[in-house]
Write an enzyme that holds these catalytic residues in place. Structure first.
Site, short mmCIF file in Angstrom:
data_model
loop_
_atom_site.label_atom_id
_atom_site.label_comp_id
_atom_site.label_asym_id
_atom_site.label_seq_id
_atom_site.Cartn_x
_atom_site.Cartn_y
_atom_site.Cartn_z
N ASP A 21 -10.90 -7.42 -0.21
CA ASP A 21 -11.19 -9.18 0.67
C ASP A 21 -12.63 -9.07 0.98
OD1 ASP A 21 -10.18 -10.84 1.84
OD2 ASP A 21 -10.29 -9.74 3.58
N ASP A 25 -9.95 -12.79 5.54
CA ASP A 25 -8.70 -12.53 5.50
C ASP A 25 -7.69 -11.72 6.25
OD1 ASP A 25 -7.85 -12.74 3.08
OD2 ASP A 25 -6.87 -14.62 2.75
N ASP A 29 -8.22 -10.07 -2.92
CA ASP A 29 -8.79 -11.76 -3.56
C ASP A 29 -9.34 -10.89 -4.60
OD1 ASP A 29 -10.91 -11.31 -2.43
OD2 ASP A 29 -10.24 -12.27 -0.81
N ASP A 98 0.45 -9.65 -15.15
CA ASP A 98 1.84 -9.38 -15.13
C ASP A 98 2.42 -10.26 -15.13
OD1 ASP A 98 4.02 -7.44 -13.90
OD2 ASP A 98 2.80 -6.29 -12.70
N ASP A 199 7.17 -7.54 -16.37
CA ASP A 199 7.74 -6.99 -15.48
C ASP A 199 9.27 -6.64 -15.51
OD1 ASP A 199 8.18 -6.34 -12.56
OD2 ASP A 199 9.23 -8.25 -12.50
N GLU A 254 7.68 -2.97 -18.50
CA GLU A 254 8.11 -1.92 -17.57
C GLU A 254 9.28 -1.99 -17.74
OE1 GLU A 254 8.96 -1.12 -12.49
OE2 GLU A 254 9.54 -3.47 -13.66
N HIS A 327 2.17 0.39 -7.78
CA HIS A 327 2.39 -0.03 -6.41
C HIS A 327 3.81 0.37 -5.91
CE1 HIS A 327 4.39 -2.36 -9.81
NE2 HIS A 327 4.89 -3.26 -8.77
N ASP A 328 5.02 0.30 -6.70
CA ASP A 328 6.31 1.17 -6.72
C ASP A 328 6.83 2.88 -6.21
OD1 ASP A 328 7.20 -1.76 -7.51
OD2 ASP A 328 7.35 -0.83 -8.90
O1 ISL Z 1 14.72 1.27 -10.50
C1 ISL Z 1 14.09 0.77 -9.74
C2 ISL Z 1 14.23 2.21 -8.63
O2 ISL Z 1 16.05 2.44 -9.04
C3 ISL Z 1 13.16 -0.02 -9.26
O3 ISL Z 1 11.12 0.80 -9.30
C4 ISL Z 1 12.41 -1.08 -10.27
O4 ISL Z 1 12.57 -0.53 -12.17
C5 ISL Z 1 11.00 -1.49 -10.18
O5 ISL Z 1 11.78 -1.60 -8.58
C6 ISL Z 1 11.50 -2.81 -10.16
O6 ISL Z 1 9.45 -3.10 -10.22
C7 ISL Z 1 9.14 -4.32 -10.53
O7 ISL Z 1 10.18 -5.80 -10.37
C8 ISL Z 1 9.81 -5.87 -8.49
C9 ISL Z 1 9.42 -5.49 -7.96
O8 ISL Z 1 9.43 -5.63 -6.44
C10 ISL Z 1 7.82 -4.41 -8.36
O9 ISL Z 1 7.29 -4.56 -7.37
C11 ISL Z 1 8.08 -4.49 -9.87
O10 ISL Z 1 6.83 -3.27 -10.00
C12 ISL Z 1 10.84 -7.05 -9.19
O11 ISL Z 1 9.64 -7.81 -9.24
#
Ligand code: ISL
Length: 556
Positions: A21, A25, A29, A98, A199, A254, A327-328
């Site tokens: 950041d 804030d 960024d 992305d 995505d 993805e 990030h997921d």
């Molecule tokens: O398949 C999944 C879990 O069973 C999930 O991981 C899914 O594929 C994933 O969440 C998709 O992720 C992407 O699209 C989402 C977003 O929230 C995620 O951050 C992104 O990486 C919706 O755009």
């Protein structure tokens, strides 16, 4: 096959909200990223994949886009973006954006128009259906809990949203939608962006008629919207209209749930679709029955079987993307390694594996210093919409034990990866002078980039060495993969062969010493240590691997 730059590249993923950041804030960024480009250059990465930084109301932290040609206010301005691109390019770092085009935000002008009336020119940009017997048109569920349909009182129809209701799915059957997407891609490419991460790229095509899905504990309807009937047509069209015209660009899709045979199409060398896809198989082994919130501990042999399968199946026909975190996902050291006593060793071991496999490796921010999962004490400390939705469903409505379910969230929740980057041991880990949007992990006083850069034994300095090794060693990038002792529940051992070059990778996945003899592994006349996470690695004679030891040998 001609060797491509993106095969040799090492990618670093930035989640801008949590990276740096610059203006106090509490939200990371674009200028913050510019401040840290020298750090990334020192690490040695070639490409940044930037999680979404477009205009967004942030129902899902930027994965809900309301303007594809502008920047989110909290992150800066378009000019800041051009500056970032220029500064990155000066350092020979390329930038992937992305591309989130399975859905838009419900605040995107297309959707605002679409929902105004059934006759709107934009109605068919989205997937609208009548109620069936007063109910949703089918039983599909959203990835983030509950029905995938939302009733719209104004026009008395439902719209489809595979993620939260503020993320309506685009109707890819509509050629105008597709040409909008090609235009968005060209817009950024023409300005110098180097490619895209796409995505949920395998969800664009929905089976006509939208039939009811098989009822499972996971997402319902997948068989009708994952790798759907027209998906490869759409990618051929994308290739034709965009990708083939930008021969240097890089694409990574993805593709959650993708099977090997489908991945060979998406990422085949001759299939004219994308360069590579993220497969998810190794990240689903720790769940029961496709339910992300029902956790199990897989055996090492299961984990190896999956990774080795992708290595051998794609060899020569398609290209892998390699990742342990994003990030997921939870932090890799907490999930696959040991985030206590052997945090450093196991983090280094895991990335030795990743950077000695065939495919393009992705390092998520903070992984290069071995950041760990966070254990927030209460649900109020979390931000993620997925976490709050599942808490509501399982605990508030479903009666699950809150303490027990909190443990599941502490293991699985996406906020584990989203706590701010730990730069130093000052307040807020040096991430922000304001109040961070999500609390920092309290372990930042011990685990931070500044301390790591100074310490010769750190994860950071080893990661630098690993990246250099990867860049200098074609066998690590392109070599054929062959697993040795697949039945071992403690060791992962494999060879990589590229022409006359051979590497042997030996990884101890346990916190105990493990006996191992090179003679068991390969026929060789002389072996020489190429890289190791221990100062005194196992010798070439019979010996013991130390806890979480990772040693790579040249076999000549
Ligand atoms: O398949 C999944 C879990 O069973 C999930 O991981 C899914 O594929 C994933 O969440 C998709 O992720 C992407 O699209 C989402 C977003 O929230 C995620 O951050 C992104 O990486 C919706 O755009």
């Amino acid at each position: 096959m001609i060797e491509k730059w993106w095969q040799k590249a090492v990618v670093y993923q930035i989640y801008p909200r949590s990276f740096m950041d610059s203006d106090g804030d509490g939200i990371g960024d674009l200028n913050g990223i510019v401040m840290k480009l020298d750090y990334l250059q020192e690490l040695g990465i070639d490409v940044i994949w930037l999680s979404p930084c477009y205009k967004s109301p942030n129902a899902d932290n930027g994965y809900d886009i309301s303007d594809y040609r502008d920047i989110m206010e909290e992150f800066g301005t378009l000019n800041d973006f051009w500056q970032l691109l220029e500064e990155a390019h000066k350092r020979n770092i390329r930038i992937l954006m992305d591309l989130v085009v399975n859905h838009t935000s419900d605040e995107h002008p297309w959707f605002i128009e679409s929902r105004k009336s059934r006759d709107s020119k934009f109605r068919d940009y989205y997937i609208w259906r009548d109620a069936v017997d007063g109910h949703e048109p089918n039983n599909w569920t959203s990835f983030f809990s509950g029905s995938a349909w939302k009733w719209d009182e104004e026009t008395k129809q439902y719209y489809l949203h595979l993620f939260v209701d503020k993320q309506p799915d685009l109707n890819w059957e509509n050629p105008s939608v597709r040409s909008e997407v090609w235009n968005i891609m060209r817009y950024w490419l023409d300005k110098g962006v180097d490619g895209f991460r796409l995505d949920v790229c395998n969800l664009y095509s929905k089976t006509p008629g939208l039939p009811d899905g098989k009822v499972t504990k996971g997402v319902i309807g997948r068989e009708y919207f994952q790798d759907g009937p027209k998906i490869h047509d759409y990618f051929h069209e994308m290739y034709d209209k965009v990708i083939s015209r930008y021969p240097e660009m890089m694409t990574v899709g993805e593709a959650s749930g993708v099977a090997v045979n489908e991945a060979k199409k998406y990422a085949g060398f001759d299939t004219h679709e994308m360069n590579m896809v993220f497969q998810f198989e190794h990240t689903t082994l720790d769940q029961n029955n496709g339910d992300r919130w029902d956790i199990r501990k897989p055996r090492l042999t299961e984990f190896k079987r999956v990774l080795s399968k992708w290595q051998t199946e794609l060899d020569g026909v398609a290209w892998n993307s390699l990742y342990l975190a994003n990030h997921d996902q939870p932090r890799s050291v907490s999930r696959f390694g040991n985030d206590g006593k052997y945090r450093r060793e196991s983090a280094k071991m895991l990335y030795t594996m990743l950077l000695t496999m065939q495919g393009t490796p992705y390092i998520y921010q903070g992984e290069e210093i071995g950041m760990t999962n966070v254990k927030f004490p209460s649900i109020d400390c979390y931000n993620d919409v997925e976490i709050h939705n599942i808490w509501q469903k399982r605990v508030v409505e479903g009666g699950a034990d809150p303490e027990e379910f909190m443990k599941v969230i502490q293991y699985r929740g996406r906020d584990n990866a989203r706590t701010p980057m730990q730069w130093d041991d000052t307040e807020n880990a040096g991430f922000s002078t304001g109040k961070p949007w999500l609390s920092v992990n309290p372990n930042y006083r011990e685990i931070n980039a500044e301390a790591d850069r100074k310490s010769p034994d750190s994860v950071f300095n080893y990661m630098k060495e690993l990246i250099r090794f990867r860049h200098e060693t074609p066998a690590a990038v392109f070599g054929h993969f062959e697993e040795i002792c697949p039945e071992s529940e403690t060791l992962y051992v494999y060879q990589r062969t590229y022409g006359d070059d051979r590497l042997l990778v030996v990884l101890n996945f346990t916190d105990q010493p493990q006996e191992f003899s090179l003679a068991d592994a390969a026929d060789f006349s002389a072996a020489e240590v190429a890289i190791s996470n221990y100062k005194k690695p196992i010798g070439t004679e019979k010996g013991c691997l130390q806890p979480y030891e990772a040693t790579v040998f040249y076999l000549r």
